[in-house]
Design a protein around this motif. Structure first.
Motif, PDB file in Angstrom:
ATOM      1  N   VAL A   1      12.692  -3.698  -0.615  1.00 26.79           N
ATOM      2  CA  VAL A   1      13.442  -3.689  -1.769  1.00 26.79           C
ATOM      3  C   VAL A   1      13.093  -4.410  -2.865  1.00 26.79           C
ATOM      4  CG1 VAL A   1      15.824  -3.852  -2.841  1.00 26.79           C
ATOM      5  CG2 VAL A   1      15.649  -2.846  -0.483  1.00 26.79           C
ATOM      6  N   LYS A   2      12.842  -5.850  -2.587  1.00 31.46           N
ATOM      7  CA  LYS A   2      12.136  -6.724  -3.456  1.00 31.46           C
ATOM      8  C   LYS A   2      10.974  -6.134  -3.950  1.00 31.46           C
ATOM      9  CE  LYS A   2      10.744 -11.506  -4.195  1.00 31.46           C
ATOM     10  NZ  LYS A   2      10.220 -12.894  -3.440  1.00 31.46           N
ATOM     11  N   LYS A   3      10.264  -6.131  -3.011  1.00 30.72           N
ATOM     12  CA  LYS A   3       8.503  -5.468  -3.483  1.00 30.72           C
ATOM     13  C   LYS A   3       8.706  -4.471  -4.347  1.00 30.72           C
ATOM     14  CE  LYS A   3       4.252  -6.547  -2.979  1.00 30.72           C
ATOM     15  NZ  LYS A   3       3.837  -7.769  -3.582  1.00 30.72           N
ATOM     16  N   LEU A   4       9.475  -3.222  -3.871  1.00 28.26           N
ATOM     17  CA  LEU A   4       9.432  -2.108  -4.749  1.00 28.26           C
ATOM     18  C   LEU A   4       9.821  -2.325  -5.996  1.00 28.26           C
ATOM     19  CD1 LEU A   4       9.857   1.056  -4.574  1.00 28.26           C
ATOM     20  CD2 LEU A   4      12.047   0.931  -4.060  1.00 28.26           C
ATOM     21  N   ILE A   5      10.956  -3.074  -6.229  1.00 27.17           N
ATOM     22  CA  ILE A   5      11.289  -3.104  -7.695  1.00 27.17           C
ATOM     23  C   ILE A   5      10.530  -4.034  -8.501  1.00 27.17           C
ATOM     24  CG2 ILE A   5      13.280  -4.101  -9.003  1.00 27.17           C
ATOM     25  CD1 ILE A   5      15.328  -3.146  -6.900  1.00 27.17           C
ATOM     26  N   THR A   6      10.129  -5.100  -7.628  1.00 29.10           N
ATOM     27  CA  THR A   6       9.068  -6.058  -8.543  1.00 29.10           C
ATOM     28  C   THR A   6       7.881  -5.121  -9.090  1.00 29.10           C
ATOM     29  OG1 THR A   6       9.664  -7.979  -6.977  1.00 29.10           O
ATOM     30  CG2 THR A   6       7.281  -8.032  -8.171  1.00 29.10           C
TER      31      THR A   6
ATOM     32  N   ASP B   1       6.604  -3.974 -13.290  1.00 36.68           N
ATOM     33  CA  ASP B   1       5.210  -4.150 -13.759  1.00 36.68           C
ATOM     34  C   ASP B   1       4.636  -2.760 -14.462  1.00 36.68           C
ATOM     35  OD1 ASP B   1       5.384  -6.729 -13.623  1.00 36.68           O
ATOM     36  OD2 ASP B   1       4.184  -6.824 -11.552  1.00 36.68           O
ATOM     37  N   ARG B   2       5.321  -1.884 -14.255  1.00 36.79           N
ATOM     38  CA  ARG B   2       4.778  -0.227 -14.506  1.00 36.79           C
ATOM     39  C   ARG B   2       5.659   0.292 -15.634  1.00 36.79           C
ATOM     40  NH1 ARG B   2       2.955  -1.859  -9.525  1.00 36.79           N
ATOM     41  NH2 ARG B   2       1.149  -0.904  -8.805  1.00 36.79           N
ATOM     42  N   LYS B   3       5.553   1.633 -15.847  1.00 36.78           N
ATOM     43  CA  LYS B   3       6.312   2.365 -16.879  1.00 36.78           C
ATOM     44  C   LYS B   3       7.416   2.857 -16.468  1.00 36.78           C
ATOM     45  CE  LYS B   3       1.840   3.497 -19.220  1.00 36.78           C
ATOM     46  NZ  LYS B   3       1.026   4.671 -19.781  1.00 36.78           N
TER      47      LYS B   3
ATOM     48  N   VAL C   1      12.583  -9.280 -18.133  1.00 44.75           N
ATOM     49  CA  VAL C   1      12.947  -9.357 -16.713  1.00 44.75           C
ATOM     50  C   VAL C   1      14.307  -9.091 -16.681  1.00 44.75           C
ATOM     51  CG1 VAL C   1      13.022 -11.791 -16.551  1.00 44.75           C
ATOM     52  CG2 VAL C   1      12.765 -10.255 -14.262  1.00 44.75           C
ATOM     53  N   VAL C   2      15.215  -9.578 -17.488  1.00 46.16           N
ATOM     54  CA  VAL C   2      16.793  -9.783 -17.387  1.00 46.16           C
ATOM     55  C   VAL C   2      17.095  -8.122 -17.759  1.00 46.16           C
ATOM     56  CG1 VAL C   2      18.778 -10.258 -18.723  1.00 46.16           C
ATOM     57  CG2 VAL C   2      17.033 -12.105 -18.247  1.00 46.16           C
ATOM     58  N   GLU C   3      16.558  -7.633 -18.724  1.00 41.84           N
ATOM     59  CA  GLU C   3      16.815  -6.202 -19.009  1.00 41.84           C
ATOM     60  C   GLU C   3      16.634  -5.240 -17.773  1.00 41.84           C
ATOM     61  OE1 GLU C   3      15.206  -7.936 -20.992  1.00 41.84           O
ATOM     62  OE2 GLU C   3      16.393  -8.537 -22.832  1.00 41.84           O
ATOM     63  N   ASP C   4      15.397  -5.671 -17.091  1.00 47.19           N
ATOM     64  CA  ASP C   4      14.787  -4.606 -16.167  1.00 47.19           C
ATOM     65  C   ASP C   4      15.661  -4.743 -14.857  1.00 47.19           C
ATOM     66  OD1 ASP C   4      13.127  -3.427 -17.676  1.00 47.19           O
ATOM     67  OD2 ASP C   4      11.410  -4.674 -16.840  1.00 47.19           O
ATOM     68  N   LEU C   5      16.176  -5.995 -14.678  1.00 48.09           N
ATOM     69  CA  LEU C   5      16.753  -6.144 -13.280  1.00 48.09           C
ATOM     70  C   LEU C   5      18.188  -5.950 -13.362  1.00 48.09           C
ATOM     71  CD1 LEU C   5      15.870  -9.652 -11.613  1.00 48.09           C
ATOM     72  CD2 LEU C   5      15.469  -7.441 -10.699  1.00 48.09           C
ATOM     73  N   ALA C   6      18.835  -5.959 -14.523  1.00 53.56           N
ATOM     74  CA  ALA C   6      20.066  -5.641 -14.784  1.00 53.56           C
ATOM     75  C   ALA C   6      20.378  -4.218 -14.629  1.00 53.56           C
ATOM     76  CB  ALA C   6      20.595  -6.208 -16.029  1.00 53.56           C
TER      77      ALA C   6
ATOM     78  N   ALA D   1       0.883  -1.116  -0.121  1.00 52.10           N
ATOM     79  CA  ALA D   1       0.006  -0.148   0.079  1.00 52.10           C
ATOM     80  C   ALA D   1       0.938   0.978   0.028  1.00 52.10           C
ATOM     81  CB  ALA D   1      -0.856   0.096   1.356  1.00 52.10           C
ATOM     82  N   THR D   2       2.039   1.160   0.753  1.00 48.32           N
ATOM     83  CA  THR D   2       2.958   2.450   0.770  1.00 48.32           C
ATOM     84  C   THR D   2       3.473   2.555  -0.500  1.00 48.32           C
ATOM     85  OG1 THR D   2       3.400   2.003   3.278  1.00 48.32           O
ATOM     86  CG2 THR D   2       4.837   3.402   1.997  1.00 48.32           C
ATOM     87  N   ILE D   3       4.032   1.349  -1.098  1.00 46.95           N
ATOM     88  CA  ILE D   3       4.495   1.727  -2.543  1.00 46.95           C
ATOM     89  C   ILE D   3       3.449   2.409  -3.508  1.00 46.95           C
ATOM     90  CG2 ILE D   3       5.649   0.505  -4.496  1.00 46.95           C
ATOM     91  CD1 ILE D   3       6.831  -1.291  -2.401  1.00 46.95           C
ATOM     92  N   GLN D   4       2.395   1.798  -3.284  1.00 47.71           N
ATOM     93  CA  GLN D   4       1.400   2.374  -4.472  1.00 47.71           C
ATOM     94  C   GLN D   4       0.889   3.615  -4.260  1.00 47.71           C
ATOM     95  OE1 GLN D   4      -1.895  -0.514  -3.733  1.00 47.71           O
ATOM     96  NE2 GLN D   4      -1.344  -1.854  -5.226  1.00 47.71           N
ATOM     97  N   GLU D   5       0.750   4.181  -3.037  1.00 44.32           N
ATOM     98  CA  GLU D   5       0.921   5.440  -2.676  1.00 44.32           C
ATOM     99  C   GLU D   5       1.877   6.453  -3.166  1.00 44.32           C
ATOM    100  OE1 GLU D   5      -0.328   8.266   1.172  1.00 44.32           O
ATOM    101  OE2 GLU D   5      -0.297   6.129   1.314  1.00 44.32           O
ATOM    102  N   TYR D   6       3.103   5.850  -3.005  1.00 46.25           N
ATOM    103  CA  TYR D   6       4.329   6.591  -3.356  1.00 46.25           C
ATOM    104  C   TYR D   6       4.172   6.738  -4.872  1.00 46.25           C
ATOM    105  CZ  TYR D   6       8.927   7.443  -4.959  1.00 46.25           C
ATOM    106  OH  TYR D   6      10.325   7.964  -5.612  1.00 46.25           O
ATOM    107  N   PHE D   7       3.912   5.688  -5.625  1.00 48.21           N
ATOM    108  CA  PHE D   7       3.931   6.009  -7.257  1.00 48.21           C
ATOM    109  C   PHE D   7       2.743   6.729  -7.583  1.00 48.21           C
ATOM    110  CE2 PHE D   7       5.687   1.150  -7.898  1.00 48.21           C
ATOM    111  CZ  PHE D   7       6.782   1.713  -7.789  1.00 48.21           C
ATOM    112  N   LEU D   8       1.871   7.114  -6.805  1.00 52.94           N
ATOM    113  CA  LEU D   8       0.823   8.144  -7.045  1.00 52.94           C
ATOM    114  C   LEU D   8       1.251   9.471  -6.716  1.00 52.94           C
ATOM    115  CD1 LEU D   8      -2.540   6.158  -6.224  1.00 52.94           C
ATOM    116  CD2 LEU D   8      -1.616   6.582  -8.510  1.00 52.94           C
TER     117      LEU D   8
END
Length: 735
Positions: A480-485, A489-491, A533-538, A446-453
């Motif tokens: 860290v894992k949740k934020l980057i995951t 999935d977004r722009k 996922v390879v390009e994004d994670l790298a 919920a915190t990350i979703q609010e931050y993206f908004l």
């Protein structure tokens, strides 16, 4: 006929859905192709209803003697319950087809099922939702094809074929509706179909059906319980048993019942379903065995029988080493939803008999590689053993250490996603309850979703401090894992915001490293939903190094865990390292997603340099140090602070003024400029000495003095060399 219409309008989809099954083992669905008489025009009703002489009036001869009225679908047709007429009457069924057996559509298909900003009809490229008409049409087409898939499955009982056909639809956003439709159709059939539906969900879970879709599908059924009872008198009991079976099969968390109960009216049928599932089934002694056998699912085989067969086949395998025979025995069990017991038993045998450890693990590795035991069952088997490791320690003293070793081996070989398991060391040393971790994950999302908004970094920092996240390695890794995951999935805007947020957090370095390790460990599963996922994670890894969130030596530490030249883990690490190698790589990495946490292109490098030059001029002319700190921070580019060092040092050498030298010292003392950025800045000046010497003849001598002064002050490491770099010409000669 509706199915003929589907085949004509969408021949490619219909053809692929019908031919994706095994031609030797699947009996094709029989669809009646008998031609039907042309449909009469819809009668026109006047203001006061149909006239007496109209064909739709009661007793019209056309409703009795028409040849089409004698037509009936074939016995095996999946549409045999459709109510059609070819008389002059309005042929539409009562309640728009939403009442009676075989017509569940209206009770279960609400508008919110059709219109969803996150569904496959959402246009990501243009950032807008399709029109309501287009979305409804796409969903209606999906429903028709889904009906064929479910009907075929009840006929041929082929899980693999059903999974392939569901994936070929290419609409994973609607998979929750598949769960709902499958169960609703099974509820009105015999025990055989109910058991088949339960087995199918368990087999598709986590591979084809994402856990949130299963959760949502059951939620929708519970919401429809009041309507289901109209046509299925025992709907409450059947739905309660489906929920209990899902909990036993580990495709629904036990907390599902409590969470759903909180959102239901106390006297509703949905609440009654949940109470029946909890009190009538899940609270009974030996409830797992009772629930599994309720619909004769195990074909009169008891749990003890299955466990004995599993134990015997593993003992025989250890003695003979014949994998093919072991695989044949596993297939003959015909309980894919119970394969986690095989995994658990293999691990226990490996811990008890260390000499057979490699042979036993090799069995699981190849079974996973061939798809005989899916990743969900492997994870479930390891999780079950983690839960019982304390009891196991009474018989095997080093059970915890041995299990940790087995987990590491499985994860390094690529057939276990270790990030989805509970941490043994964390469980032992930290002692934080699983409920606390689960609650933290919910709050973090919920915190990350609010931050993206909103883009409010300070609010996120404050929220994490209240959760003591800054002092916990485990919690910071999860964040860290949740934020980057979520960002992947977004722009690009959200990806840039995620990187900017990481630079503002004061997490322990081990927490950040563990977070990236968990991301890389889960890359194989993530690739199913995100092909890039390879390009994004790298890029996230490289950006973290450039931002000095992740020290370079920690990147190499992560690389040691990325084994296997062809694995996704190894590809991520190799790409991250290649991104960091070229000269001026920092600037390119900065601008890949756009700078400053916005969707606009990043700062132009010349603009940034101009801002740095102006803030240094303002400070030298009598500005305050706190104002200079604020201006440097507002750049939002800590990876570019070496430019501040370079410009300040050049100005000091040109004007022989110590004011900017003092500013560098104060920036270093408060951590605004790091040792790495200091070294980069001094290195840039060393490259610039030839040009600088045209205006400052003693530039080289001054540079050596300032390097020694920076070393004495601790800004630079003693290994930093003040020697000018040797440039190699195109012909190989030095210059």
């Amino acid at each position: 006929m509706e199915y003929n219409k589907v085949s004509k309008e969408h021949p490619e989809q219909f053809h692929s859905a019908s031919e994706s099954t095994d031609q030797l083992s699947v009996t094709p669905l029989q669809i009646n192709t008998t031609p039907r008489s042309p449909k009469l025009p819809k009668p026109h009703h006047g203001k006061h209803g149909p006239s007496k002489g109209s064909p739709s009036s009661k007793g019209s001869p056309s409703s009795k003697g028409s040849p089409s009225s004698k037509w009936s679908p074939s016995k095996g047709s999946p549409r045999k319950n459709d109510r059609h007429t070819h008389s002059g009457r309005d042929g539409r069924p009562k309640k728009a087809g939403y009442g009676g057996k075989g017509t569940w559509g209206g009770l279960l298909d609400t508008e919110e099922d059709c219109i969803d900003p996150n569904d496959p009809n959402y246009d990501n490229n243009e950032g807008k939702q399709l029109t309501e008409t287009e979305s409804v049409r796409a969903f209606a087409e999906y429903r028709k094809k889904l009906m064929i898939i479910v009907e075929e499955y009840f006929v041929n009982d082929d899980v693999l074929s059903t999974a392939n056909e569901l994936q070929e639809l290419g609409m994973p956003g609607y998979n929750y509706y598949f769960v709902k439709k499958l169960l609703s159709m099974a509820m009105d059939r015999h025990d055989k179909e109910k058991e088949m539906a339960a087995v199918l969900l368990s087999s598709l879970y986590a591979n084809v059906l994402a856990p949130p879709h299963v959760y949502k599908g059951f939620s929708k059924l519970i919401e429809s319980a009041d309507d289901l009872i109209v046509d299925i008198p025992d709907a409450v009991d059947v739905l309660a048993l489906f929920i209990a079976r899902a909990v036993v099969d580990d495709i629904l968390p036990p907390a599902f019942l409590k969470n759903q109960m909180a959102s239901l009216v106390k006297d509703s049928k949905g609440a009654e379903v949940l109470l029946r599932a909890e009190k009538g089934y899940l609270s009974a002694p030996l409830h797992a065995e009772i629930i599994e056998r309720k619909w004769s699912g195990c074909k009169n085989k008891t749990y003890d029988d299955m466990k004995t067969k599993i134990k015997n086949l593993l003992i025989e395998y250890v003695l003979s080493g014949d994998k093919k025979e072991a695989f044949r025995c596993i297939k003959d069990l015909k309980v894919p939803f119970f394969h986690h017991e095989i995994v658990k038993r293999v691990l226990i045998m490996a811990m008890e008999n260390r000499a057979s450890e490699d042979r036993l693990l090799d069995l699981l590795k190849e079974a996973s590689g061939e798809g005989l035991i899916n990743s969900s069952q492997i994870t479930k088997g390891f999780s079950r053993l983690i839960d019982m490791v304390d009891d196991l320690s009474l018989d095997i003293l080093s059970a915890r250490e041995l299990l940790q070793s087995l987990i590491s081996k499985a994860a390094s070989e690529g057939w276990l996603c270790a990030s989805s398991l509970k941490s043994l060391s964390f469980q032992q040393e930290r002692g934080i309850e699983n409920d606390t971790i689960r609650l933290f994950k919910i709050q973090v999302e919920a915190t990350i979703q609010e931050y993206f908004l909103a883009g409010d970094i300070l609010e996120v920092v404050s929220s994490l401090e209240s959760e003591n996240c800054n002092s916990s390695v485990e919690l910071s890794a999860l964040f860290v894992k949740k934020l980057i995951t979520m960002a992947m999935d977004r722009k690009n805007r959200e990806k840039e915001m995620a990187s900017m947020l990481l630079t503002s957090l004061s997490f322990p370095s081990d927490g950040i490293v563990n977070g990236f390790v968990m991301l890389i460990d889960a890359a194989d599963d993530t690739s199913l939903d995100n092909p890039a996922v390879v390009e994004d994670l790298a890029m996230f890894l490289a950006r973290a190094v450039v931002d000095e969130v992740l020290p370079p030596q920690h990147l190499e530490e992560i690389g040691t865990r990325c084994t296997g030249t062809d694995s996704i883990r190894s590809k991520v690490f190799q790409m991250a390292r290649s991104l960091l190698q070229p000269r001026l790589s920092s600037e390119r990495i900065l601008r890949c997603w756009g700078g400053g946490g916005s969707s606009k292109p990043g700062w132009a490098i010349e603009d940034v340099k101009d801002k740095i030059e102006k803030l240094l001029e303002e400070y030298e002319s009598g500005g305050e140090v706190h104002e200079a700190f604020r201006c440097i921070k507002e750049l939002g580019m800590p990876f570019f602070h070496h430019e501040v060092v370079k410009k300040a040092l050049v100005t000091v050498m040109e004007k022989r003024s110590g004011r900017l030298w003092d500013l560098l010292g104060q920036c270093f003392s408060v951590g605004l400029i790091t040792t790495n950025q200091m070294a980069k800045g001094f290195g840039r000046v060393a490259d610039y000495l030839d040009d600088l010497a045209l205006d400052v003849p003693d530039a080289e001598q001054q540079f050596v003095q300032y390097v020694n002064g920076a070393k004495d002050a601790g800004w630079l490491d003693s290994s930093f060399s003040s020697d000018r770099p040797v440039h190699i010409g195109e012909n190989g000669s030095s210059s």
